[in-house]
Scaffold this motif. Structure first.
Motif, PDB file in Angstrom:
ATOM      1  N   PRO A 182       0.629  -1.272  -0.346  1.00 30.39           N
ATOM      2  CA  PRO A 182      -0.122  -0.506  -0.241  1.00 30.39           C
ATOM      3  C   PRO A 182       0.945   1.307   0.251  1.00 30.39           C
ATOM      4  CG  PRO A 182      -0.895  -1.719   1.644  1.00 30.39           C
ATOM      5  CD  PRO A 182       0.462  -1.914   0.943  1.00 30.39           C
ATOM      6  N   ASP A 183       2.006   1.314   0.636  1.00 27.71           N
ATOM      7  CA  ASP A 183       3.041   2.590   0.888  1.00 27.71           C
ATOM      8  C   ASP A 183       3.379   2.739  -0.830  1.00 27.71           C
ATOM      9  OD1 ASP A 183       4.116  -0.318   1.056  1.00 27.71           O
ATOM     10  OD2 ASP A 183       5.875   1.040   2.340  1.00 27.71           O
ATOM     11  N   VAL A 203       0.722  -7.550   1.512  1.00 26.79           N
ATOM     12  CA  VAL A 203      -0.934  -7.366   1.915  1.00 26.79           C
ATOM     13  C   VAL A 203      -0.336  -8.396   3.148  1.00 26.79           C
ATOM     14  CG1 VAL A 203      -2.092  -6.349   0.622  1.00 26.79           C
ATOM     15  CG2 VAL A 203      -1.614  -8.785   0.382  1.00 26.79           C
ATOM     16  N   ARG A 213      -4.818  -4.648   5.001  1.00 27.91           N
ATOM     17  CA  ARG A 213      -3.602  -4.371   4.132  1.00 27.91           C
ATOM     18  C   ARG A 213      -4.296  -4.312   2.430  1.00 27.91           C
ATOM     19  NH1 ARG A 213       0.716  -1.671   5.312  1.00 27.91           N
ATOM     20  NH2 ARG A 213       1.960  -3.434   3.860  1.00 27.91           N
ATOM     21  N   GLN A 216      -6.714  -1.519   1.889  1.00 28.34           N
ATOM     22  CA  GLN A 216      -5.097   0.073   1.619  1.00 28.34           C
ATOM     23  C   GLN A 216      -4.582  -0.054   0.286  1.00 28.34           C
ATOM     24  OE1 GLN A 216      -2.925  -0.873   5.214  1.00 28.34           O
ATOM     25  NE2 GLN A 216      -4.289  -0.131   6.608  1.00 28.34           N
ATOM     26  N   LEU A 217      -4.406  -1.516   0.198  1.00 29.61           N
ATOM     27  CA  LEU A 217      -3.851  -1.077  -1.433  1.00 29.61           C
ATOM     28  C   LEU A 217      -4.724  -1.008  -2.725  1.00 29.61           C
ATOM     29  CD1 LEU A 217      -0.873  -2.841  -2.703  1.00 29.61           C
ATOM     30  CD2 LEU A 217      -2.848  -4.282  -3.448  1.00 29.61           C
ATOM     31  N   GLU A 219      -7.146   0.792  -2.292  1.00 33.75           N
ATOM     32  CA  GLU A 219      -7.631   2.516  -1.975  1.00 33.75           C
ATOM     33  C   GLU A 219      -6.428   3.115  -2.908  1.00 33.75           C
ATOM     34  OE1 GLU A 219      -7.847   2.792   1.615  1.00 33.75           O
ATOM     35  OE2 GLU A 219     -10.206   2.483   1.973  1.00 33.75           O
ATOM     36  N   ALA A 220      -5.085   2.383  -2.603  1.00 33.64           N
ATOM     37  CA  ALA A 220      -3.866   3.547  -3.258  1.00 33.64           C
ATOM     38  C   ALA A 220      -3.875   3.358  -4.745  1.00 33.64           C
ATOM     39  CB  ALA A 220      -2.909   3.209  -2.825  1.00 33.64           C
TER      40      ALA A 220
END
Length: 223
Positions: A182-183, A203, A213, A216-217, A219-220
Motif C-alpha cells: 500500500p505504501d 498485504v 492491508r 489499503q492497497l 485504495e492506493a
C-alpha cells in the motif's frame, strides 16, 4: 487516457478470507505450488480456494522448474486457470502448456540493481523470446543469493528500468511484482502503466493475507 491497473493477490492459502476477490480491481489470485515455499498449498487443498473465489477473479497456479506433466496434473487437481512459471522454463515448456489450453505467464527476474547494458539487454531478449508463447509476462525481483525458492521475498527492483523496457512490452500483458504494498504501489503506477501489479507479502500480517492491508492497497491503486 490512463487504464486502471489490475491487481493480483498471490500466495493465498486455505482459510484466507476471499471476500476481496469480488472487488473489480482484483482480477487474479495466485496459489503457490512450489513445495519449498512457506506459502505452498497442496493441490487438493487448493480446491477450497479455486471453488470459492468470486467468478470475476481468475486463479493462477505458481510453479518453478516443475516437469510440464506435473504442472498439468496440478492444474487439473487444483482447478487453477493460469500457469505462472517462476523458474527457468523454456519456450518449449510454455508451448506445451499453451497447446494444452492453458493461459501461461512467464516470470522474468530483474536484479534489485539493474546494470545498464547487460541486464537490460538480457531482459529485452527474454521479452522478445517469450512474447509469442505466453499470455503475460511478470517482472519480479531476483531472489537473494542462495535462496531455496525463486520468489516471495518482498524485495523490490529498480523500477526506473521499466521506462526503458516499456517500449518492448507494447501490446502485451505485463505485470510487476516484488516488494509492492500500500505504501509504494502508487509510486510505481505513477511512473509507468503495467497491466497490473502482483502483491503477496505487502498485504500480509504475521504471514497471512490481511483484509485491511488489501483494502489499503486497493485504495492506493485507485489513487
Amino acid at each position: 487516457m490512463t487504464t486502471q491497473a489490475q491487481v493480483k493477490i498471490c500466495g493465498l492459502r486455505p482459510g484466507d478470507d476471499l471476500q476481496f476477490t469480488a472487488h473489480p480491481f482484483v482480477t487474479h489470485v495466485g496459489i503457490i505450488f512450489v513445495p519449498p515455499s512457506k506459502r505452498y498449498v497442496d493441490p487438493a487443498a487448493a480446491r477450497t480456494i479455486t471453488s470459492n473465489v468470486h467468478h470475476s477473479c481468475r486463479t493462477v497456479g505458481v510453479f518453478a522448474n516443475a516437469p510440464m506433466a506435473d504442472v498439468l496434473k496440478v492444474v487439473r487437481e487444483s482447478g487453477v486457470r493460469v500457469a505462472q512459471l517462476h523458474g527457468d522454463e523454456s519456450v518449449a515448456d510454455c508451448t506445451v502448456l499453451r497447446d494444452a489450453g492453458l493461459d501461461v505467464w512467464k516470470v522474468l527476474k530483474v536484479p534489485t540493481t539493474v546494470t545498464q547494458g547487460a541486464d537490460l539487454d538480457r531482459l529485452t531478449r527474454e521479452i522478445e523470446l517469450y512474447a509469442d508463447v505466453t499470455n503475460g509476462l511478470l517482472l519480479d525481483a531476483s531472489p537473494p543469493t542462495g535462496a531455496k525458492v525463486t520468489g516471495g521475498y518482498g524485495r523490490t527492483f529498480d523500477w526506473s528500468c521499466l521506462q526503458q523496457l516499456t517500449p518492448h512490452l507494447v501490446g502485451m500483458n505485463w505485470w510487476v511484482a516484488g516488494g509492492i504494498g500500500p505504501d509504494n504501489v502508487r509510486s510505481l503506477l505513477d511512473s509507468c502503466q503495467p497491466t497490473g501489479v502482483d502483491v503477496s507479502s505487502g498485504v500480509e500480517v504475521d504471514g497471512r493475507k490481511n483484509t485491511q492491508r488489501i483494502v489499503q492497497l486497493l485504495e492506493a491503486v485507485n489513487g
